[in-house]
Design an enzyme around this catalytic site. Structure first.
Site, PDB file in Angstrom:
ATOM      1  N   TYR A   1      -1.390   8.014   7.543  1.00 43.77           N
ATOM      2  CA  TYR A   1      -2.567   7.264   7.089  1.00 43.77           C
ATOM      3  C   TYR A   1      -3.531   6.930   8.238  1.00 43.77           C
ATOM      4  O   TYR A   1      -4.419   6.101   8.091  1.00 43.77           O
ATOM      5  CB  TYR A   1      -2.135   5.953   6.425  1.00 43.77           C
TER       6      TYR A   1
ATOM      7  N   LYS B   1      11.589  13.622   8.506  1.00 46.99           N
ATOM      8  CA  LYS B   1      11.562  15.031   8.081  1.00 46.99           C
ATOM      9  C   LYS B   1      11.532  15.865   9.350  1.00 46.99           C
ATOM     10  O   LYS B   1      10.676  16.740   9.543  1.00 46.99           O
ATOM     11  CB  LYS B   1      10.326  15.273   7.202  1.00 46.99           C
TER      12      LYS B   1
ATOM     13  N   ASP C   1      13.642  14.209   1.567  1.00 44.89           N
ATOM     14  CA  ASP C   1      13.994  14.845   0.296  1.00 44.89           C
ATOM     15  C   ASP C   1      15.384  14.390  -0.161  1.00 44.89           C
ATOM     16  O   ASP C   1      15.610  14.111  -1.351  1.00 44.89           O
ATOM     17  CB  ASP C   1      13.912  16.377   0.407  1.00 44.89           C
TER      18      ASP C   1
ATOM     19  N   ASP D   1       5.561   5.326   0.824  1.00 44.48           N
ATOM     20  CA  ASP D   1       4.692   5.141  -0.345  1.00 44.48           C
ATOM     21  C   ASP D   1       5.258   5.917  -1.536  1.00 44.48           C
ATOM     22  O   ASP D   1       5.349   5.395  -2.651  1.00 44.48           O
ATOM     23  CB  ASP D   1       3.274   5.621  -0.015  1.00 44.48           C
TER      24      ASP D   1
ATOM     25  N   ASP E   1       7.394   4.360  -5.128  1.00 47.49           N
ATOM     26  CA  ASP E   1       7.045   4.606  -6.535  1.00 47.49           C
ATOM     27  C   ASP E   1       8.310   5.009  -7.289  1.00 47.49           C
ATOM     28  O   ASP E   1       8.542   4.579  -8.423  1.00 47.49           O
ATOM     29  CB  ASP E   1       5.997   5.722  -6.664  1.00 47.49           C
TER      30      ASP E   1
HETATM   31  N1  GGG Z   1      -1.980  -2.937  -5.066  1.00 47.57           N
HETATM   32  C1  GGG Z   1      -1.834  -1.681  -4.440  1.00 47.57           C
HETATM   33  C2  GGG Z   1      -3.009  -0.781  -4.629  1.00 47.57           C
HETATM   34  O1  GGG Z   1      -4.022  -1.169  -5.156  1.00 47.57           O
HETATM   35  N2  GGG Z   1      -2.854   0.450  -4.198  1.00 47.57           N
HETATM   36  C3  GGG Z   1      -3.894   1.413  -4.342  1.00 47.57           C
HETATM   37  C4  GGG Z   1      -3.558   2.730  -3.750  1.00 47.57           C
HETATM   38  O2  GGG Z   1      -4.056   3.731  -4.214  1.00 47.57           O
HETATM   39  N3  GGG Z   1      -2.764   2.771  -2.731  1.00 47.57           N
HETATM   40  C5  GGG Z   1      -2.362   3.961  -2.104  1.00 47.57           C
HETATM   41  C6  GGG Z   1      -1.563   3.675  -0.907  1.00 47.57           C
HETATM   42  O3  GGG Z   1      -1.446   2.519  -0.496  1.00 47.57           O
HETATM   43  O4  GGG Z   1      -1.015   4.613  -0.358  1.00 47.57           O
END
Ligand code: GGG
Length: 356
Positions: A138, A188, A221, A245, A249
């Site tokens: 990022y 990785k 992975d 990230d 999820d």
């Molecule tokens: N509350 C978390 C949010 O709004 N995330 C938006 C988003 O797209 N985040 C991508 C990331 O943090 O990688």
């Protein structure tokens, strides 16, 4: 009485629907304990603001936020604004400028919630992902040359610094010490030997300072498969910005819904305010229906109280959430019919009725 100044940024979409419930529960916690109070100040920053002002927050936005004890954030992103603009202009701008390098993302199955993993109980899904939050994939380094031409090239450079990696590893080791003393460090390094070679080497060298913590190195992975097959084997997991990230999820999904996952973007040294937000985004598909799950927002408020030192209030919010989910009052994402507001009110009610 101690007063906490909290900057409130509901942001976009369902951020505006879950935020009132988060604030309702924080106020209930303050009322219940009578040991502190909040001063909330709300800022209308986000994609609507961008469409009017040409930026996601004012030029002096960070200066304004720096005066607060913490930031309580909803969600960012809307189809009318390109995602890289909305994400970089608000959430990432705050995380990176305020050096919030440790993003804590717990995955905990709540009572009364069915995991999609067959037969799993709350005792079997309870781990904490520590996401490196200021650099890595990022970092924003890269560019495009010869745009639109057949020879166009694009680069996106992940930047891993010794300082950046070592500090988040140390933070994760410290957290493992407070939990079950097991740490999985994700990388990785088989395919990305430079950046994750450094990551792995630092994992090994920092581990020498924590002989009481059991450490393992796991490829990303393999970690994805492990979260599905053996989540009970996980305690603290530390991973890069992008890996964590994606993994969180998945972590939220095995807990039933992205809507229940909270997070804390921490500057552990407290040189800047830290920021607390649900893991979910703005969810344009359900915005305006009043059905968004407020639990991620509410539990992020508990993480904020915990970081501010109000441990009892944080524990009471968590207990009230568990009472409500165990009672079967669930939003649609969890198979129920309750509205955002009904869940928020029920948590506040459970909190106010809890005994000391
Ligand atoms: N509350 C978390 C949010 O709004 N995330 C938006 C988003 O797209 N985040 C991508 C990331 O943090 O990688």
């Amino acid at each position: 009485m101690k007063e906490y100044a909290i900057a409130v940024i509901p942001g976009d979409g369902i951020g505006n629907e879950v935020m009132p419930e988060g604030l309702r529960v924080l106020d209930a916690a303050a009322d219940r304990l009578s040991a502190f109070r909040f001063r909330f100040e709300s800022f209308p920053w986000g994609c609507d603001y961008y469409l009017r002002a040409g930026r996601m927050m004012p030029a002096d936005g960070l200066k304004i936020l720096a005066q607060f004890d913490a930031i309580y954030f909803g969600a960012v992103g809307w189809p009318s604004v390109p995602d890289p603009i909305s994400l970089r202009g608000l959430r990432l701008e705050i995380c990176q400028s305020f050096d919030q390098y440790a993003n804590l993302r717990p995955s905990r199955l709540l009572p009364g919630v069915q995991s999609p993993l067959r037969g799993k109980t709350p005792a079997e899904i309870d781990f904490l992902v520590v996401r490196e939050n200021t650099e890595g994939e990022y970092s924003g380094a890269g560019g495009r040359a010869h745009r639109g031409l057949p020879d166009e090239v694009a680069t996106q450079t992940a930047i891993f610094s010794r300082r950046g990696v070592e500090r988040v590893l140390r933070y994760a080791f410290d957290l493992a010490r407070q939990r079950r003393r097991r740490l999985a460090s994700v990388s990785k390094s088989n395919a990305q030997e430079f950046a994750f070679g450094l990551w792995d080497e630092l994992t090994e060298s920092v581990a020498r300072d924590y002989p009481d913590v059991t450490i393992e190195r796991v490829l990303v992975d393999a970690m994805a498969a492990r979260m599905v097959l053996h989540p009970e084997s996980l305690d603290v997991v530390v991973a890069s910005n992008l890996h964590a990230d994606i993994l969180t999820d998945l972590g939220a999904a095995i807990c039933g819904s992205l809507g229940v996952a909270p997070s804390a973007n921490l500057n552990p040294q407290q040189a800047y305010p830290s920021m607390f937000e649900p893991v979910h985004g703005s969810a344009p598909d359900i915005y305006g229906k009043g059905i968004a799950n407020p639990i991620g927002m509410i539990l992020s408020g508990a993480m904020m109280l915990d970081f501010l030192g109000e441990k009892e209030a944080a524990a009471r919010i968590e207990a009230a959430v568990r009472t409500v989910t165990a009672s079967g009052l669930l939003t649609r994402d969890l198979g129920g019919t309750a509205t955002t507001r009904q869940v928020g009110e029920a948590v506040a009610h459970a909190l106010l009725g809890s005994t000391c």
